[in-house]
Design a protein around this motif. Structure first.
Motif, PDB file in Angstrom:
ATOM      1  N   THR A 148     -14.912  -2.081   4.411  1.00 17.95           N
ATOM      2  CA  THR A 148     -15.171  -1.728   3.018  1.00 17.95           C
ATOM      3  C   THR A 148     -13.900  -1.559   2.198  1.00 17.95           C
ATOM      4  N   ASN A 149     -12.746  -1.877   2.786  1.00 17.66           N
ATOM      5  CA  ASN A 149     -11.484  -1.801   2.040  1.00 17.66           C
ATOM      6  C   ASN A 149     -11.450  -2.918   0.999  1.00 17.66           C
ATOM      7  N   ASN A 193     -11.865  13.571   7.051  1.00 13.33           N
ATOM      8  CA  ASN A 193     -10.718  12.767   6.635  1.00 13.33           C
ATOM      9  C   ASN A 193      -9.547  13.708   6.381  1.00 13.33           C
ATOM     10  N   GLN A 217       0.882  -1.172   0.000  1.00 11.83           N
ATOM     11  CA  GLN A 217       0.000   0.000   0.000  1.00 11.83           C
ATOM     12  C   GLN A 217       0.919   1.222   0.000  1.00 11.83           C
ATOM     13  N   GLU A 265      -8.360   9.411  -0.830  1.00 10.26           N
ATOM     14  CA  GLU A 265      -9.484   8.684  -0.256  1.00 10.26           C
ATOM     15  C   GLU A 265      -9.020   7.486   0.565  1.00 10.26           C
ATOM     16  N   THR A 266      -9.872   7.058   1.480  1.00 11.04           N
ATOM     17  CA  THR A 266      -9.600   5.884   2.298  1.00 11.04           C
ATOM     18  C   THR A 266     -10.908   5.119   2.459  1.00 11.04           C
ATOM     19  N   PHE A 267     -10.902   4.037   3.229  1.00 10.94           N
ATOM     20  CA  PHE A 267     -12.091   3.205   3.373  1.00 10.94           C
ATOM     21  C   PHE A 267     -12.424   3.013   4.847  1.00 10.94           C
ATOM     22  N   PHE A 285     -11.285   4.640  10.338  1.00 15.27           N
ATOM     23  CA  PHE A 285     -10.576   4.721   9.061  1.00 15.27           C
ATOM     24  C   PHE A 285      -9.187   5.284   9.284  1.00 15.27           C
ATOM     25  N   TYR A 291     -18.978  -0.231  -1.115  1.00 12.28           N
ATOM     26  CA  TYR A 291     -17.697   0.081  -0.481  1.00 12.28           C
ATOM     27  C   TYR A 291     -17.054   1.308  -1.128  1.00 12.28           C
ATOM     28  N   SER A 292     -17.854   2.362  -1.266  1.00 10.94           N
ATOM     29  CA  SER A 292     -17.333   3.612  -1.810  1.00 10.94           C
ATOM     30  C   SER A 292     -16.303   4.206  -0.860  1.00 10.94           C
ATOM     31  N   PRO A 293     -15.257   4.829  -1.395  1.00 11.54           N
ATOM     32  CA  PRO A 293     -14.217   5.396  -0.533  1.00 11.54           C
ATOM     33  C   PRO A 293     -14.676   6.682   0.147  1.00 11.54           C
ATOM     34  N   LEU A 294     -14.010   6.987   1.251  1.00 13.20           N
ATOM     35  CA  LEU A 294     -14.232   8.241   1.969  1.00 13.20           C
ATOM     36  C   LEU A 294     -13.249   9.269   1.429  1.00 13.20           C
TER      37      LEU A 294
END
Length: 308
Positions: free
Chosen positions: A252-253, A208, A163, A213-215, A300, A275-278
């Motif tokens: 949701t990752n 955030n 990652q 973006e993150t999950f 998150f 699982y849309s990203p934040l």
């Protein structure tokens, strides 16, 4: 008689602008749980600044397309495809050969192929970021001197993350049942009724602070009858009860999509799963609803482009 007076030598005051500068503290936590302060020269294993790579931007691939009738290209998007990490690491021991061998082996044990460790940095601001790494190469290291005899060797070590973003400390927000205050009606004759904190859920927002973006990982603690969690119109619906004392974890990752009730897979029991990203930013509205007095938690990890 001659009188001699001893005094400490004069030391010039340190200018304020010099006091303001601090350095980065580097730590390495191996897969075996051992922790190495790579900023401590006296510790026997430390980073040299020369050639240090990995604190800057990750490798970026831009996606474009062209047209036979329009000059140039049109940009479609980008992905961080990786990050090169390179350390110059000195390993030394000033007591004896046996001590150097033990320290050398202990450090290199943390770099076993197939195992992952964590590089952590702390800035003078108090900010902390981390990057999970795996060993890639020592560059075909060659020894020009006998390191066991002199107790000293410098290695060029290349590592890579799966990652590519630096991780800031996790953000955790929760919405639980408020203190139950019974409403019994004007004459006190009605059966107890506990108002739900639905307004708190319906206006839930998070920030955030990351660069990308993150999950979210959702944790629902029972008792609940039904629960909806999500971001905007991208919702995940739990149509079944979560018993009192039980926990439903929904990650949701895309690297780790799960829905587990007390450790048991219940993904197929969800009526909707998104699982849309934040996205990065402040005051991002969530989509939360719940029947029952249980609690909803959002966790998150903010992701940073750089480690400084």
């Amino acid at each position: 008689m001659v009188n001699i007076v001893y005094a400490a030598p004069y030391a010039a005051p340190v200018p304020d602008n010099i006091r303001r500068w601090g350095g980065i503290t580097h730590r390495w936590t191996g897969w075996d749980g051992s922790t190495w302060d790579l900023s401590d020269v006296e510790g026997g294993v430390f980073l040299l600044n020369e050639g240090l790579e990995g604190l800057g931007m990750p490798d970026i691939t831009n996606y474009t397309h062209d047209s036979p009738v329009v000059h140039g290209v049109s940009w479609d998007g980008w992905l961080a495809t990786g990050r090169k990490v390179f350390w110059s690491v000195a390993v030394f021991h000033d007591t004896d050969s046996e001590g150097w061998i033990a320290r050398h082996r202990a450090f290199w044990k943390t770099l076993r192929p197939g195992k992952a460790g964590v590089w952590s940095v702390e800035l003078p601001t108090g900010e902390k970021f981390s990057l999970t790494l795996r060993f890639k190469s020592d560059g075909g290291h060659s020894y020009t001197n006998d390191p066991v005899h002199r107790g000293w060797e410098v290695y060029g070590i290349e590592l890579f993350p799966e990652q590519p973003f630096w991780e800031a400390p996790a953000v955790v927000e929760s919405w639980g049942a408020e203190e139950k205050v019974p409403f019994l009606g004007p004459d006190g004759a009605a059966p107890p009724f506990f108002p739900s904190p639905a307004a708190t859920l319906s206006t839930a927002k998070v920030t955030n602070p990351g660069d990308v973006e993150t999950f979210i990982q959702w944790t629902i603690t029972g008792p609940t009858e039904t629960v909806t969690v999500g971001i905007g119109s991208a919702r995940t619906v739990v149509p079944f009860p979560v018993p009192d004392g039980s926990k439903l974890v929904i990650d949701t990752n895309p690297r780790n999509l799960i829905a587990e009730l007390d450790g048991v897979d219940v993904m197929e029991r969800l009526s909707e799963f998104n699982y849309s990203p934040l996205p990065p930013g402040e005051g991002i509205a969530l989509s939360l609803s719940r029947s029952g007095p249980g609690a909803v938690e959002a966790r998150f990890t903010p992701l940073m482009l750089m480690g400084v």
